[in-house]
Motif scaffolding. Structure first.
Motif, PDB file in Angstrom:
ATOM      1  N   GLY B  22      12.218  -7.753  -5.540  1.00  0.00           N
ATOM      2  CA  GLY B  22      13.103  -7.851  -4.380  1.00  0.00           C
ATOM      3  C   GLY B  22      12.476  -7.284  -3.124  1.00  0.00           C
ATOM      4  N   TYR B  23      11.145  -7.136  -3.103  1.00  0.00           N
ATOM      5  CA  TYR B  23      10.493  -6.628  -1.904  1.00  0.00           C
ATOM      6  C   TYR B  23       9.682  -7.747  -1.294  1.00  0.00           C
ATOM      7  CZ  TYR B  23       8.221  -3.344   1.217  1.00  0.00           C
ATOM      8  OH  TYR B  23       7.797  -2.671   2.330  1.00  0.00           O
ATOM      9  N   ILE B  24      10.035  -8.121  -0.070  1.00  0.00           N
ATOM     10  CA  ILE B  24       9.330  -9.229   0.562  1.00  0.00           C
ATOM     11  C   ILE B  24       8.222  -8.668   1.433  1.00  0.00           C
ATOM     12  CG2 ILE B  24       9.571 -11.136   2.170  1.00  0.00           C
ATOM     13  CD1 ILE B  24      12.662 -10.647   0.586  1.00  0.00           C
ATOM     14  N   ALA B  25       7.003  -8.780   0.920  1.00  0.00           N
ATOM     15  CA  ALA B  25       5.866  -8.161   1.609  1.00  0.00           C
ATOM     16  C   ALA B  25       5.033  -9.222   2.306  1.00  0.00           C
ATOM     17  CB  ALA B  25       4.995  -7.432   0.593  1.00  0.00           C
ATOM     18  N   ASP B  26       4.252  -8.806   3.285  1.00  0.00           N
ATOM     19  CA  ASP B  26       3.293  -9.755   3.858  1.00  0.00           C
ATOM     20  C   ASP B  26       1.974  -9.613   3.102  1.00  0.00           C
ATOM     21  OD1 ASP B  26       2.555  -7.324   4.774  1.00  0.00           O
ATOM     22  OD2 ASP B  26       2.681  -7.790   6.898  1.00  0.00           O
ATOM     23  N   ARG B  27       1.069 -10.535   3.394  1.00  0.00           N
ATOM     24  CA  ARG B  27      -0.165 -10.576   2.624  1.00  0.00           C
ATOM     25  C   ARG B  27      -1.028  -9.341   2.855  1.00  0.00           C
ATOM     26  NH1 ARG B  27      -2.156 -14.587  -0.391  1.00  0.00           N
ATOM     27  NH2 ARG B  27      -4.356 -14.353  -0.908  1.00  0.00           N
ATOM     28  N   ALA B  28      -0.941  -8.783   4.058  1.00  0.00           N
ATOM     29  CA  ALA B  28      -1.747  -7.603   4.372  1.00  0.00           C
ATOM     30  C   ALA B  28      -1.403  -6.451   3.444  1.00  0.00           C
ATOM     31  CB  ALA B  28      -1.517  -7.199   5.824  1.00  0.00           C
ATOM     32  N   LEU B  29      -0.097  -6.223   3.278  1.00  0.00           N
ATOM     33  CA  LEU B  29       0.342  -5.121   2.423  1.00  0.00           C
ATOM     34  C   LEU B  29      -0.055  -5.389   0.979  1.00  0.00           C
ATOM     35  CD1 LEU B  29       1.945  -2.562   1.869  1.00  0.00           C
ATOM     36  CD2 LEU B  29       3.987  -3.957   1.706  1.00  0.00           C
ATOM     37  N   ALA B  30       0.125  -6.642   0.541  1.00  0.00           N
ATOM     38  CA  ALA B  30      -0.225  -6.986  -0.841  1.00  0.00           C
ATOM     39  C   ALA B  30      -1.703  -6.748  -1.098  1.00  0.00           C
ATOM     40  CB  ALA B  30       0.143  -8.435  -1.121  1.00  0.00           C
ATOM     41  N   THR B  31      -2.540  -7.060  -0.105  1.00  0.00           N
ATOM     42  CA  THR B  31      -3.979  -6.834  -0.262  1.00  0.00           C
ATOM     43  C   THR B  31      -4.270  -5.355  -0.482  1.00  0.00           C
ATOM     44  OG1 THR B  31      -4.372  -8.672   1.238  1.00  0.00           O
ATOM     45  CG2 THR B  31      -6.233  -7.243   0.771  1.00  0.00           C
ATOM     46  N   SER B  32      -3.699  -4.518   0.389  1.00  0.00           N
ATOM     47  CA  SER B  32      -3.940  -3.081   0.260  1.00  0.00           C
ATOM     48  C   SER B  32      -3.456  -2.565  -1.089  1.00  0.00           C
ATOM     49  CB  SER B  32      -3.214  -2.320   1.363  1.00  0.00           C
ATOM     50  OG  SER B  32      -3.637  -2.754   2.612  1.00  0.00           O
ATOM     51  N   LEU B  33      -2.296  -3.045  -1.491  1.00  0.00           N
ATOM     52  CA  LEU B  33      -1.697  -2.568  -2.732  1.00  0.00           C
ATOM     53  C   LEU B  33      -2.543  -2.988  -3.931  1.00  0.00           C
ATOM     54  CD1 LEU B  33       0.760  -0.995  -3.521  1.00  0.00           C
ATOM     55  CD2 LEU B  33       2.012  -3.117  -3.792  1.00  0.00           C
ATOM     56  N   PHE B  34      -2.978  -4.241  -3.902  1.00  0.00           N
ATOM     57  CA  PHE B  34      -3.812  -4.744  -4.993  1.00  0.00           C
ATOM     58  C   PHE B  34      -5.092  -3.921  -5.105  1.00  0.00           C
ATOM     59  CE2 PHE B  34      -7.550  -7.503  -5.771  1.00  0.00           C
ATOM     60  CZ  PHE B  34      -7.430  -7.585  -7.145  1.00  0.00           C
ATOM     61  N   LEU B  35      -5.716  -3.652  -3.960  1.00  0.00           N
ATOM     62  CA  LEU B  35      -6.953  -2.878  -3.969  1.00  0.00           C
ATOM     63  C   LEU B  35      -6.703  -1.477  -4.496  1.00  0.00           C
ATOM     64  CD1 LEU B  35      -8.586  -3.900  -0.609  1.00  0.00           C
ATOM     65  CD2 LEU B  35      -9.394  -4.408  -2.901  1.00  0.00           C
ATOM     66  N   SER B  36      -5.579  -0.898  -4.075  1.00  0.00           N
ATOM     67  CA  SER B  36      -5.275   0.455  -4.508  1.00  0.00           C
ATOM     68  C   SER B  36      -5.129   0.523  -6.021  1.00  0.00           C
ATOM     69  CB  SER B  36      -4.013   0.929  -3.789  1.00  0.00           C
ATOM     70  OG  SER B  36      -3.252   1.744  -4.604  1.00  0.00           O
ATOM     71  N   ILE B  37      -4.518  -0.515  -6.611  1.00  0.00           N
ATOM     72  CA  ILE B  37      -4.350  -0.541  -8.062  1.00  0.00           C
ATOM     73  C   ILE B  37      -5.696  -0.798  -8.740  1.00  0.00           C
ATOM     74  CG2 ILE B  37      -3.251  -1.739  -9.984  1.00  0.00           C
ATOM     75  CD1 ILE B  37      -0.934  -2.393  -8.058  1.00  0.00           C
ATOM     76  N   LEU B  43      -2.869   5.005  -2.103  1.00  0.00           N
ATOM     77  CA  LEU B  43      -2.560   4.165  -0.955  1.00  0.00           C
ATOM     78  C   LEU B  43      -1.808   5.001   0.065  1.00  0.00           C
ATOM     79  CD1 LEU B  43      -2.489   1.349   0.341  1.00  0.00           C
ATOM     80  CD2 LEU B  43      -0.389   0.906  -0.906  1.00  0.00           C
ATOM     81  N   PHE B  44      -2.329   5.070   1.273  1.00  0.00           N
ATOM     82  CA  PHE B  44      -1.710   5.873   2.322  1.00  0.00           C
ATOM     83  C   PHE B  44      -0.944   4.948   3.262  1.00  0.00           C
ATOM     84  CE2 PHE B  44      -1.451   8.160   6.261  1.00  0.00           C
ATOM     85  CZ  PHE B  44      -1.300   9.471   5.880  1.00  0.00           C
ATOM     86  N   LEU B  45       0.371   5.061   3.275  1.00  0.00           N
ATOM     87  CA  LEU B  45       1.198   4.189   4.103  1.00  0.00           C
ATOM     88  C   LEU B  45       1.730   4.956   5.293  1.00  0.00           C
ATOM     89  CD1 LEU B  45       3.308   2.481   1.303  1.00  0.00           C
ATOM     90  CD2 LEU B  45       1.347   1.529   2.493  1.00  0.00           C
ATOM     91  N   GLU B  46       1.456   4.428   6.489  1.00  0.00           N
ATOM     92  CA  GLU B  46       1.980   5.069   7.671  1.00  0.00           C
ATOM     93  C   GLU B  46       2.839   4.056   8.403  1.00  0.00           C
ATOM     94  OE1 GLU B  46      -0.274   8.638  10.019  1.00  0.00           O
ATOM     95  OE2 GLU B  46      -0.991   6.633  10.365  1.00  0.00           O
ATOM     96  N   GLY B  47       3.835   4.503   9.128  1.00  0.00           N
ATOM     97  CA  GLY B  47       4.672   3.578   9.885  1.00  0.00           C
ATOM     98  C   GLY B  47       5.912   4.278  10.373  1.00  0.00           C
ATOM     99  N   LEU B 178      -0.758   5.780 -10.266  1.00  0.00           N
ATOM    100  CA  LEU B 178      -0.776   5.015  -9.021  1.00  0.00           C
ATOM    101  C   LEU B 178      -0.154   5.890  -7.950  1.00  0.00           C
ATOM    102  CD1 LEU B 178       0.577   1.542 -10.174  1.00  0.00           C
ATOM    103  CD2 LEU B 178      -1.771   2.205  -9.770  1.00  0.00           C
ATOM    104  N   VAL B 179      -0.926   6.265  -6.967  1.00  0.00           N
ATOM    105  CA  VAL B 179      -0.413   7.192  -5.971  1.00  0.00           C
ATOM    106  C   VAL B 179      -0.079   6.457  -4.678  1.00  0.00           C
ATOM    107  CG1 VAL B 179      -0.830   9.326  -4.724  1.00  0.00           C
ATOM    108  CG2 VAL B 179      -1.871   8.975  -6.948  1.00  0.00           C
ATOM    109  N   VAL B 180       1.139   6.680  -4.176  1.00  0.00           N
ATOM    110  CA  VAL B 180       1.527   6.147  -2.877  1.00  0.00           C
ATOM    111  C   VAL B 180       1.892   7.330  -1.993  1.00  0.00           C
ATOM    112  CG1 VAL B 180       3.161   4.716  -1.620  1.00  0.00           C
ATOM    113  CG2 VAL B 180       2.366   3.996  -3.863  1.00  0.00           C
ATOM    114  N   VAL B 181       1.186   7.497  -0.901  1.00  0.00           N
ATOM    115  CA  VAL B 181       1.473   8.586   0.029  1.00  0.00           C
ATOM    116  C   VAL B 181       2.100   7.968   1.274  1.00  0.00           C
ATOM    117  CG1 VAL B 181       0.503  10.537   1.289  1.00  0.00           C
ATOM    118  CG2 VAL B 181      -0.603   9.736  -0.789  1.00  0.00           C
ATOM    119  N   THR B 182       3.219   8.513   1.749  1.00  0.00           N
ATOM    120  CA  THR B 182       3.804   7.966   2.976  1.00  0.00           C
ATOM    121  C   THR B 182       3.834   9.033   4.056  1.00  0.00           C
ATOM    122  OG1 THR B 182       6.132   8.573   2.702  1.00  0.00           O
ATOM    123  CG2 THR B 182       5.362   6.623   1.525  1.00  0.00           C
ATOM    124  N   SER B 183       3.816   8.572   5.306  1.00  0.00           N
ATOM    125  CA  SER B 183       3.885   9.499   6.435  1.00  0.00           C
ATOM    126  C   SER B 183       4.615   8.832   7.588  1.00  0.00           C
ATOM    127  CB  SER B 183       2.464   9.889   6.869  1.00  0.00           C
ATOM    128  OG  SER B 183       2.475  10.330   8.209  1.00  0.00           O
TER     129      SER B 183
END
Lengths: 394, 303
Positions: B22-37, B43-47, B178-183
């Motif tokens: 149920g998460y509609i992502a764009d390709r950019a985010l999917a790329t980063s996520l795939f690489l992180s896995i 994966l460091f997420l800022e926004g 799998l580490v997700v860091v947000t800021s």
């Protein structure tokens, strides 16, 4: 990898470690799709949002060049999207990026010189025509320099501490350090001696907003020396310069050598000695930076004469917001040295109700007084009393 | 040990995985996520606040069938709250018992009371140990809220996936989580930490993607109202407000309008519910009235 070197020239901090990671990442995705390659490199090579634009331009330009000269690079088979290419050529290319590309033809020539200069341009100079006047710090008179040197030697901010939520061992602390207590119990075989801890104290972040407009020209040079000493003396200092626009020069000032640091600042800032738009720049600060640098109880020092070209328009609301989002707002005004100074200009009248402290700043004495002011009273409770330092300090 | 059978093998698979959750992502985010896995890097997420950074970790855990361990950061967060703590009352008890048993056991005592059964595990330690051989998803939320000393400590955890406990020794993860860091960027995170991560800036979504998100998350809202809400919010983001609304606000607003049985955006219901979208008095004052009326008009004509 060629591309990494282009980015490094353009001011993105990319070490060899990152290049290796990037190559590793490229192995994992198929290079058939341009956007996949783009986002793969983006997630590895970029590590702050402000670098994204530079990266995009560099990426477009780079692969375009590769296509124009399809030589030995296997990546040159990347297809160009229909929206790229033609359109870009008509747009002016940022000076910094153009600089980054030009030496590529003859990589050996001028490499040494470029290396030392390039990383400092971290704040992009997007359009060359906006460089109004560049201040040359070399022209500082010897008297001035001597004075500045004296300033730097004398002025070290004694650290005004506030309590943090971390603890350290202390005999007279109010809290009990259970971990240390138990370790002692094991050692002594059961005798309970309570070990105690107290909150660790630390200086709050300091944010300096310094006016570099024409009316402040003689002072701002002196202040920059002071700010340089400040930045190198303690961590968590952020320095912004403003005239008609706001620039963050914290990274430039961080260089150890004062002359080099000031030269870098001179290159990064574009509005030396122009007019002042205080309301506009404070608004820009509030919107773009305040939430990023004013966390953890920052003290704000505002250095300006309060002579606003916009006549204080929109200033009140922005000053109020700034005041409410920091621990303490100190205004340094060089004009306050005149005993007869009265808040006549519209800008000054509007700003005065929103500062915690209003002090002169035009010579050594007044700066020393500032140091004293900064180093005490930070914990003096929650009441924010307004003070005007005695104008006769000089 | 592999990180699980179901971990995606390509960018497209990652996109699929997210949309299943149920998460509609764009390709950019999917790329980063795939690489992180694939590269086993954090994966460091800022926004800006409310663009769905935390949600990514939750969806990831749910769709991969991993446990989600969340570490909410705050100022003063220290090792005893984030990694481990000794169970002092039990240790105290053990010492008393040992005393009652006699003097002879004193040298054993030190070894005994620093055993695993006296250890209280906190999120970071749990994440490294994993459960049932499955590496969990570790969410380190709002890292910018904590202070530099904790950030420095995280360096060891994020680069080597190991933690050193003086009394016990070094604990190393069998399979890196799998580490997700947000800021939220209330302060800059140190470069040393960023260097160990893959970086992604989570931006506001395009109108089209936001419509899809509203449809997926607030299914009850009608097509036309959903579209109008999205185009109004997109208009607000262009206004240079002090705090532009995030996706979370869009969803809240759609929900609120649904509760009020609204079928279309009108000037009056926008005025009444503006507080759901904008959280600063200045922003509300600026939008209420003319701007809102114009926004409603364009939103209705567009959708």
């Amino acid at each position: 990898m060629h591309f990494a070197r282009v980015l490094r020239r353009a001011g993105l901090p990319i070490g060899p470690g990152k290049v290796i990671v990037a190559l590793e990442a490229l192995k994992l995705v198929s290079i058939a799709r341009r956007d996949d390659v783009y986002w793969t490199l983006h997630s590895v090579l970029v590590d702050r949002h402000s670098q994204s634009d530079m990266f995009r331009l560099a990426f477009d330009r780079f692969w375009q060049r590769q296509q124009d000269r399809p030589d030995d690079n296997p990546l040159s088979i990347l297809d160009q999207g229909p929206d790229h290419g033609r359109g870009d050529q008509s747009k002016p290319i940022p000076r910094r990026l153009a600089d980054a590309f030009s030496p590529l033809a003859s990589p050996e020539v001028g490499e040494q010189k470029e290396e030392s200069a390039a990383p400092s341009d971290a704040v992009a100079s997007w359009s060359a025509d906006e460089r109004l006047r560049h201040q040359d710090f070399e022209t500082m008179s010897s008297d001035e320099q001597a004075e500045a040197a004296k300033l730097m030697a004398r002025l070290r901010l004694p650290i005004p501490d506030v309590a943090t939520r971390r603890h350290r061992v202390s005999r007279s602390g109010r809290r009990i350090d259970m971990r240390a207590t138990l370790r002692a119990m094991v050692r002594s075989g059961g005798a309970v001696t309570l070990a105690r801890k107290a909150p660790r104290r630390r200086h709050p972040p300091l944010v300096v907003l310094c006016d570099i407009s024409g009316s402040m020209a003689t002072y701002s040079r002196m202040f920059l020396r002071f700010l340089h000493a400040l930045t190198n003396d303690r961590d968590r200092v952020h320095v912004f310069l403003f005239g008609t626009r706001l620039s963050n020069v914290t990274r430039e000032l961080a260089h150890r050598d004062p002359d080099l640091a000031l030269a870098r600042v001179g290159r990064a800032v574009e509005d030396w000695g122009g007019g002042t738009r205080i309301g506009h720049t404070i608004e820009a600060f509030n919107r773009r930076w305040s939430r990023r640098v004013l966390g953890q109880g920052a003290v704000v020092v505002l250095i300006t004469d309060g002579l606003d070209r916009d006549g204080g328009e929109g200033l009140a609301a922005e000053m109020e917001r700034l005041h409410k989002s920091c621990r303490r707002l100190i205004w340094l005004n060089p004009l306050l040295r005149y005993a007869a100074f009265e808040p006549k200009s519209a800008g000054v009248r509007v700003m005065l109700p929103h500062v915690d402290e209003f002090r002169p700043a035009h010579n050594l004495d007044s700066l020393t007084a500032l140091v004293v002011a900064l180093s005490n009273r930070l914990d003096a409770g929650t009441t924010r009393q307004f003070t005007i330092a005695n104008a006769k300090l000089s | 040990m592999s990180i699980g059978v179901s971990s995606p093998q390509s960018i497209d698979a990652t996109l699929d995985l997210l949309s299943r959750g149920g998460y509609i992502a764009d390709r950019a985010l999917a790329t980063s996520l795939f690489l992180s896995i694939a590269m086993k890097r954090p994966l460091f997420l800022e926004g800006e606040a409310g663009v769905g950074k935390t949600e990514i970790a939750k969806v990831l855990a749910a769709t991969l069938g991993r446990q989600l361990l969340r570490l909410q950061c705050y100022e003063g967060l220290d090792i005893s709250a984030a990694v481990y703590e000794w169970n002092y009352p039990r240790q105290m008890m053990a010492i008393r018992l040992a005393e009652a048993a006699g003097e002879g056991r004193r040298h054993e005592l030190a070894r005994d009371i620093y055993g695993a059964e006296f250890l209280i595990k906190r999120p970071l330690l749990n994440a490294l140990e994993g459960s049932a051989g499955m590496a969990p998803v570790l969410l380190i939320d709002e890292l910018d809220r904590t202070d530099e000393p904790f950030e420095a400590f995280l360096l060891e955890v994020l680069s080597d996936f190991q933690i050193t406990i003086p009394e016990l020794g070094t604990i190393k993860a069998a399979a890196p989580p799998l580490v997700v860091v947000t800021s939220n960027r209330t302060r800059e995170i140190h470069d040393a930490l960023k260097r160990r991560c893959l970086y992604h800036w989570v931006d506001y979504p395009s109108a089209e993607r936001e419509r899809a998100i509203v449809k997926a998350k607030v299914p009850g809202v009608g097509e036309s109202l959903g579209g109008q809400v999205v185009s109004f919010v997109q208009m607000l983001r262009g206004l240079e407000l002090f705090k532009p609304p995030g996706i979370a606000e869009t969803l809240d607003w759609a929900q609120a309008l649904m509760v009020l049985n609204a079928r279309e955006l009108t000037v009056s219901n926008v005025d009444d519910t503006l507080g759901v979208v904008l959280k600063y008095q200045d922003d509300i004052a600026r939008v209420r009235g003319d701007v809102a009326a114009r926004g409603v008009a364009t939103a209705r004509s567009a959708a």
